[in-house]
Design a protein around this motif. Structure first.
Motif, PDB file in Angstrom:
ATOM      1  N   ALA A  21       0.821  -1.206   0.000  1.00 14.13           N
ATOM      2  CA  ALA A  21       0.000   0.000   0.000  1.00 14.13           C
ATOM      3  C   ALA A  21       0.856   1.258   0.000  1.00 14.13           C
ATOM      4  O   ALA A  21       0.340   2.374  -0.069  1.00 14.13           O
ATOM      5  N   GLY A  22       2.162   1.065   0.131  1.00  8.34           N
ATOM      6  CA  GLY A  22       3.044   2.215   0.128  1.00  8.34           C
ATOM      7  C   GLY A  22       2.926   3.067   1.380  1.00  8.34           C
ATOM      8  O   GLY A  22       3.029   4.285   1.336  1.00  8.34           O
ATOM      9  N   VAL A  23       2.690   2.394   2.496  1.00  4.84           N
ATOM     10  CA  VAL A  23       2.622   3.123   3.768  1.00  4.84           C
ATOM     11  C   VAL A  23       3.478   2.387   4.799  1.00  4.84           C
ATOM     12  O   VAL A  23       4.076   1.365   4.492  1.00  4.84           O
ATOM     13  N   SER A  24       3.512   2.903   5.993  1.00  6.85           N
ATOM     14  CA  SER A  24       4.254   2.221   7.048  1.00  6.85           C
ATOM     15  C   SER A  24       3.342   1.249   7.783  1.00  6.85           C
ATOM     16  O   SER A  24       2.118   1.342   7.697  1.00  6.85           O
ATOM     17  N   THR A  25       3.957   0.333   8.515  1.00  3.55           N
ATOM     18  CA  THR A  25       3.157  -0.659   9.238  1.00  3.55           C
ATOM     19  C   THR A  25       2.291   0.018  10.291  1.00  3.55           C
ATOM     20  O   THR A  25       1.215  -0.481  10.625  1.00  3.55           O
ATOM     21  N   ALA A  26       2.770   1.122  10.797  1.00  3.96           N
ATOM     22  CA  ALA A  26       1.985   1.823  11.813  1.00  3.96           C
ATOM     23  C   ALA A  26       0.622   2.212  11.264  1.00  3.96           C
ATOM     24  O   ALA A  26      -0.394   2.120  11.957  1.00  3.96           O
ATOM     25  N   VAL A  27       0.612   2.645  10.016  1.00  4.99           N
ATOM     26  CA  VAL A  27      -0.651   3.044   9.404  1.00  4.99           C
ATOM     27  C   VAL A  27      -1.572   1.838   9.261  1.00  4.99           C
ATOM     28  O   VAL A  27      -2.772   1.923   9.522  1.00  4.99           O
ATOM     29  N   VAL A  28      -1.010   0.734   8.863  1.00  9.76           N
ATOM     30  CA  VAL A  28      -1.823  -0.476   8.735  1.00  9.76           C
ATOM     31  C   VAL A  28      -2.432  -0.836  10.082  1.00  9.76           C
ATOM     32  O   VAL A  28      -3.634  -1.106  10.197  1.00  9.76           O
ATOM     33  N   SER A  29      -1.593  -0.814  11.085  1.00  8.66           N
ATOM     34  CA  SER A  29      -2.072  -1.131  12.428  1.00  8.66           C
ATOM     35  C   SER A  29      -3.177  -0.176  12.855  1.00  8.66           C
ATOM     36  O   SER A  29      -4.210  -0.593  13.377  1.00  8.66           O
ATOM     37  N   ALA A  30      -2.962   1.102  12.596  1.00 10.95           N
ATOM     38  CA  ALA A  30      -3.955   2.102  12.994  1.00 10.95           C
ATOM     39  C   ALA A  30      -5.248   1.936  12.198  1.00 10.95           C
ATOM     40  O   ALA A  30      -6.334   2.179  12.714  1.00 10.95           O
ATOM     41  N   THR A  31      -5.119   1.529  10.961  1.00 12.01           N
ATOM     42  CA  THR A  31      -6.314   1.293  10.149  1.00 12.01           C
ATOM     43  C   THR A  31      -7.142   0.163  10.747  1.00 12.01           C
ATOM     44  O   THR A  31      -8.373   0.186  10.750  1.00 12.01           O
ATOM     45  N   LEU A  32      -6.418  -0.796  11.273  1.00 19.95           N
ATOM     46  CA  LEU A  32      -7.072  -1.974  11.819  1.00 19.95           C
ATOM     47  C   LEU A  32      -7.777  -1.653  13.137  1.00 19.95           C
ATOM     48  O   LEU A  32      -8.867  -2.157  13.405  1.00 19.95           O
TER      49      LEU A  32
END
Lengths: 355, 355
Positions: A21-32
């Motif tokens: 997705a071209g983002v950091s893992t933090a963003v993925v985690s926060a999305t979740l």
DNA sequence: CTCGTTTGATAATGCGCTTAATCAGGGAGA
DNA sequence: TCTCCCTGATTAAGCGCATTATCAAACGAG
């Protein structure tokens, strides 16, 4: 056709999603976890994109890693020293388990049944091999009689949150439990007997005395005292049904007892047998009440005057107490006593004049 | 007196033990798992010292961290779409659960009952909120009918190891199951009926057709064919018991049937009611056999000629298959069919001449 | 035009443990 | 004496995620 057999291809991880997705893992985690008050913020657009990638890759968060990172597992343990699903014992635990499931379901927890710490020879233990398997869970509910109460103390020492179904006492630590009001129920039966004209009442219990037996006897004694029926200390017999013999019955009868409170169905049946040998019948010549319900499902209990522990409600209450503890809503010890249900039966009758 | 309520003092960790014992964490870990073929070696003396420190500090390894590090959890999931411990349904799952527990116990696994993915309104789902709760477990056993078979496919796609109790079919993926041999059992009943002189046999099943119903009907058809009793395609009726009416019965009777195979007890009882309205009685005027055992515990099943699924054995076998899969002992799909038990009952009689 | 603030994101650390890679030292064999 | 291997350890790199600290850019207010 793919098979679901041991697929060794690495699980899709958060990092994969992030990269894609071209983002950091933090963003993925926060999305979740959008509502966790973390510093990381995600815009609507990004969130949408991330979610799309998650779907595309079939990403599923690893609950184990989540647990480790959060320090929270959302799992409640259920530990029994015996089989959770016994066959001989009928379904004794079943109502409790149902109560537990009902209460836990919707609270966002899963139930972990501890079955591992058991081998063919060795009995089940909490601290098998020095390690506490219960630790996978946030807290635990303990069912059934433990052979060794020191395990409970050790568990409490570790600061592990747990609640027992049934009262437990330790001189050293404060335990949490949801128990049946055996004392009150026994007391009630004594009062009932009193109303029916019984004045000389005997208590016959087993040789081994646990908390539950203590409660019954305490309830008996306090009721007898309250009603002014004290007969000295010797109105209680402690003997297992197998060893209960005619001599023992004689000693009971010599006190001109009209009502016997039998701790278990076995006691009651044994007494009835011995009485029959003497030509006496229940309830014409002797009233008997049973102080509880047998562990095993049996029809023969039906005719007896008795009470029943609220097993399902005990399970529910245990979960309530445990969750309250986990939420920090509770600081002191949590102990609930739930009322038993009186069941009239047919073995407790008014005293006849002939008595 | 200490209380076991939310103890916030940090848990004793491996690092604490290592520091105290003057060794590295690797040594502590290796002391804990002596037989894991890792590169780290520990001398007897060191091991003894480390163990002493562990006791002193009351150290207990964190199972979650172990799981994450090992990539193995030693937890088997049990998922049911309905309540695991139902009350209305009697104890339908109970024998299966017992079988599961028996087989799992001693294998070093614990059982995780998934109760969380359920709210008051929404039914239970595997993929609640897009994430697969089952992931906490190494593999799972699925019990009961799923409302939506696509969840199974998705699960298989993820490579998550699971076994269903009861046959499941998907055109897309290969599923693993431990099932009852409904086809064989039905076939057997047809043969039995044949031996008793029955030649015209009808099959009456429900309107919705799942794998289990398919199996029964397939067994019926193959047996009829084998015995040369083919009556064309129209010897099977698909209708729910509630809508089964006199007209329907007429169409069955018009074929001069002497034995009806009823898919469920409800079908059988409905048929009996309708027959009685016509002055016909079971089994004098019509034999009926039930193809299974009702989900709910009921005494009314007892008189019926029927068969019973080996529920406990199905649970055991499901665990066996799952463990084999996890151990990598299995690569292809694992599917076991277990024989049902025939129960003679009283509703299947030899054909009388008057027929 | 500058400064504080809000928005949207990243890098880095840690949760507690396992394990691969690495290393020091001490015989034993050549 | 030098090499080889075995013993008993250490270091460090993950496992997959949450979260804290940090930062760049955009935005308004003064």
């Amino acid at each position: 056709m793919s098979t679901n057999a041991s697929n060794k291809k690495r699980r899709v991880t958060q990092a994969d999603v992030a990269r894609r997705a071209g983002v950091s893992t933090a963003v993925v985690s926060a999305t979740l976890n959008p509502n966790s008050a973390t510093g990381v913020r995600v815009s609507q657009d990004t969130a949408k994109r991330v979610r799309a990638v998650m779907r595309e890759l079939g990403y599923t968060p690893n609950p184990i890693a989540q647990s480790l990172a959060r320090g929270k597992r959302n799992i409640l343990g259920v530990f029994t020293y015996e089989s959770v699903f016994p066959s001989e014992r009928g379904n004794f635990f079943y109502p409790m388990l149902r109560g537990i499931e009902m209460q836990v379901s919707g609270a966002g927890y899963d139930l972990l049944l501890f079955t591992s710490a058991q081998t063919a020879e060795a009995p089940r233990q909490i601290f098998a091999g020095g390690s506490n398997r219960l630790g996978v869970a946030d807290g635990a509910i303990l069912l059934g009689q433990e052979p060794d109460s020191s395990e409970l103390e050790r568990l409490a020492d570790e600061g592990f949150p747990f609640v027992t179904v049934g009262r437990r006492h330790s001189g050293r630590v404060e335990l949490n439990w949801a128990a049946a009001g055996y004392a009150e129920a026994t007391s009630e039966i004594v009062s009932h007997g009193h109303e029916l004209g019984h004045r000389r009442i005997a208590y016959v219990g087993g040789a081994t005395i646990r908390e539950q037996q203590q409660d019954r006897e305490a309830g008996f004694r306090s009721a007898m005292h309250r009603l002014g029926l004290d007969q000295g200390p010797d109105c209680c017999w402690h003997i297992d049904p197998e060893t209960l013999d005619a001599a023992c019955l004689e000693s009971i009868l010599s006190r001109r007892v009209t009502l016997i409170l039998a701790e278990t169905l076995k006691h009651a049946e044994r007494l009835e047998d011995l009485l029959r040998d003497k030509g006496m019948y229940v309830p014409q010549d002797m009233s008997i009440a049973v102080l509880g319900t047998p562990l095993e499902d049996t029809k023969s209990i039906l005719r007896w005057t008795r009470f029943e522990a609220p097993r399902e409600e005990m399970g529910r209450e245990a979960v309530r107490l445990l969750l309250a503890q986990l939420d920090g809503r509770l600081n002191g010890p949590a102990q609930t006593t739930l009322p038993c249900k009186f069941i009239p039966g047919d073995t407790l009758r008014p005293v006849t004049d002939g008595h």
